[in-house]
Write an enzyme that holds these catalytic residues in place. Sequence first.
Site, PDB file in Angstrom:
ATOM      1  N   HIS A 132       5.861  -0.682  -2.756  1.00 30.00           N
ATOM      2  CA  HIS A 132       5.430   0.048  -3.956  1.00 30.00           C
ATOM      3  C   HIS A 132       5.471   1.561  -3.786  1.00 30.00           C
ATOM      4  CE1 HIS A 132       3.008  -3.760  -5.341  1.00 30.00           C
ATOM      5  NE2 HIS A 132       4.300  -3.874  -5.525  1.00 30.00           N
ATOM      6  N   CYS A 151      12.642  13.509  -6.978  1.00 28.83           N
ATOM      7  CA  CYS A 151      13.125  14.334  -8.085  1.00 28.83           C
ATOM      8  C   CYS A 151      13.806  13.434  -9.110  1.00 28.83           C
ATOM      9  CB  CYS A 151      14.103  15.395  -7.569  1.00 28.83           C
ATOM     10  SG  CYS A 151      14.809  16.378  -8.909  1.00 28.83           S
ATOM     11  N   SER A 169      -4.768  -9.535  -3.384  1.00 25.29           N
ATOM     12  CA  SER A 169      -5.371 -10.460  -4.337  1.00 25.29           C
ATOM     13  C   SER A 169      -4.354 -11.406  -4.965  1.00 25.29           C
ATOM     14  CB  SER A 169      -6.076  -9.673  -5.442  1.00 25.29           C
ATOM     15  OG  SER A 169      -5.134  -8.893  -6.151  1.00 25.29           O
ATOM     16  N   ASN A 199       0.829  -1.201   0.000  1.00 24.69           N
ATOM     17  CA  ASN A 199       0.000   0.000   0.000  1.00 24.69           C
ATOM     18  C   ASN A 199       0.864   1.250   0.000  1.00 24.69           C
ATOM     19  OD1 ASN A 199      -2.041  -1.810   0.167  1.00 24.69           O
ATOM     20  ND2 ASN A 199      -2.452  -1.490   2.348  1.00 24.69           N
TER      21      ASN A 199
HETATM   22  N1  APR Z   1     -10.601  -7.337   4.504  1.00 22.31           N
HETATM   23  C1  APR Z   1      -9.726  -8.216   3.966  1.00 22.31           C
HETATM   24  N2  APR Z   1      -9.507  -8.329   2.659  1.00 22.31           N
HETATM   25  C2  APR Z   1     -10.184  -7.509   1.839  1.00 22.31           C
HETATM   26  C3  APR Z   1     -11.121  -6.564   2.330  1.00 22.31           C
HETATM   27  C4  APR Z   1     -11.314  -6.492   3.728  1.00 22.31           C
HETATM   28  N3  APR Z   1     -12.159  -5.633   4.288  1.00 22.31           N
HETATM   29  N4  APR Z   1     -11.661  -5.918   1.270  1.00 22.31           N
HETATM   30  C5  APR Z   1     -11.088  -6.431   0.174  1.00 22.31           C
HETATM   31  N5  APR Z   1     -10.197  -7.397   0.506  1.00 22.31           N
HETATM   32  C6  APR Z   1      -9.363  -8.215  -0.368  1.00 22.31           C
HETATM   33  C7  APR Z   1     -10.002  -8.544  -1.705  1.00 22.31           C
HETATM   34  O1  APR Z   1     -10.737  -9.751  -1.588  1.00 22.31           O
HETATM   35  C8  APR Z   1      -8.767  -8.699  -2.607  1.00 22.31           C
HETATM   36  O2  APR Z   1      -8.317 -10.035  -2.649  1.00 22.31           O
HETATM   37  O3  APR Z   1      -8.211  -7.462  -0.645  1.00 22.31           O
HETATM   38  C9  APR Z   1      -7.708  -7.822  -1.928  1.00 22.31           C
HETATM   39  C10 APR Z   1      -7.364  -6.538  -2.674  1.00 22.31           C
HETATM   40  O4  APR Z   1      -6.801  -6.860  -3.907  1.00 22.31           O
HETATM   41  P1  APR Z   1      -6.280  -5.743  -4.929  1.00 22.31           P
HETATM   42  O5  APR Z   1      -7.316  -4.704  -5.096  1.00 22.31           O
HETATM   43  O6  APR Z   1      -5.781  -6.443  -6.135  1.00 22.31           O
HETATM   44  O7  APR Z   1      -5.058  -5.046  -4.136  1.00 22.31           O
HETATM   45  P2  APR Z   1      -3.552  -5.520  -3.941  1.00 22.31           P
HETATM   46  O8  APR Z   1      -3.471  -7.009  -3.886  1.00 22.31           O
HETATM   47  O9  APR Z   1      -3.002  -4.754  -2.805  1.00 22.31           O
HETATM   48  O10 APR Z   1      -2.885  -5.015  -5.288  1.00 22.31           O
HETATM   49  C11 APR Z   1      -1.500  -5.213  -5.460  1.00 22.31           C
HETATM   50  O11 APR Z   1      -1.517  -3.964  -7.491  1.00 22.31           O
HETATM   51  O12 APR Z   1      -2.227  -2.178  -8.734  1.00 22.31           O
HETATM   52  C12 APR Z   1      -1.208  -2.675  -7.984  1.00 22.31           C
HETATM   53  O13 APR Z   1       0.502  -1.481  -6.966  1.00 22.31           O
HETATM   54  C13 APR Z   1      -0.853  -1.805  -6.813  1.00 22.31           C
HETATM   55  O14 APR Z   1      -0.059  -2.468  -4.622  1.00 22.31           O
HETATM   56  C14 APR Z   1      -1.041  -2.713  -5.617  1.00 22.31           C
HETATM   57  C15 APR Z   1      -0.885  -4.087  -6.237  1.00 22.31           C
END
Ligand code: APR
Length: 235
Positions: free
Chosen positions: A111, A119, A180, A94
């Site tokens: 990230h 810069c 995810s 995050n």
């Molecule tokens: N509690 C637990 N898990 C949750 C909740 C919650 N309240 N709400 C959503 N989730 C889960 C979803 O089920 C999903 O599997 O969090 C996950 C979020 O997935 P993404 O949106 O793909 O986010 P992330 O895995 O952090 O993405 C990775 O992708 O776009 C890039 O750089 C960006 O750091 C990011 C990376």
Amino acid sequence: MHRQMNIVILTGAGISAESGVPVFRGPDGLWEGHRVEDVATPEAFEANPELVHRFYNQRRAKLLDPAIQPNAAHLALARLEKESAAHVLLITQNIDDLHERAGSENLLHLHGELLKSRCTTCGNVAPLLAETSTSSKCQACGNIGTLRPHIVWFGEMPFHLEEISSALRAADWFVSIGTSGNVYPAAGFVSLASHAGARTLELNLDPSQTSDSFQESRLGPATQLVPAWVNEILG
Ligand code: APR
């Protein structure tokens, strides 16, 4: 004498969802209205820097909205770091600062960070609360138009990989929360930790792309699962 136990935790957008920060790949994902390629790649920044500045200015303003606060999951991880006899390393995908605000200290932003600029000329990384544009000035070298978000875009190398790789090799526990499993290298951390003999646990709302690689997977909201797991560990 026993060696200190190592706990390595990876967090993703799901841990901040209940604080009001939208996840990436949901129906109201952050990219709504923009293709990822239009805002989160070096090529996008080159082609349309004003659009990219605007996109991150909006996200920064949203993060600084007083309504956005760390939730029970962020707070539980900070408590784990303070109260556990184990060495706790928190790796987050995050770019928000909710882990810091909750009190976590041993924290790596894989990230990058929304509240920092970099810069492109002198490399200076600086705290950033205001808006940036193509006419912003670097406070370190004085150049104009050289600031970019201190964010790892698609196609760029994530930060702290060497330190993370050593930590995963020495991990006794690897816990993944709210991600995810779509984006590498983070999605591969569970395999590295497993090979090193770590116990692996996933805490997520839905099964992730990498659920099968974990010894245990618990499904539910982070604000419930994370405090419950921390209570188990702290006994
Ligand atoms: N509690 C637990 N898990 C949750 C909740 C919650 N309240 N709400 C959503 N989730 C889960 C979803 O089920 C999903 O599997 O969090 C996950 C979020 O997935 P993404 O949106 O793909 O986010 P992330 O895995 O952090 O993405 C990775 O992708 O776009 C890039 O750089 C960006 O750091 C990011 C990376």
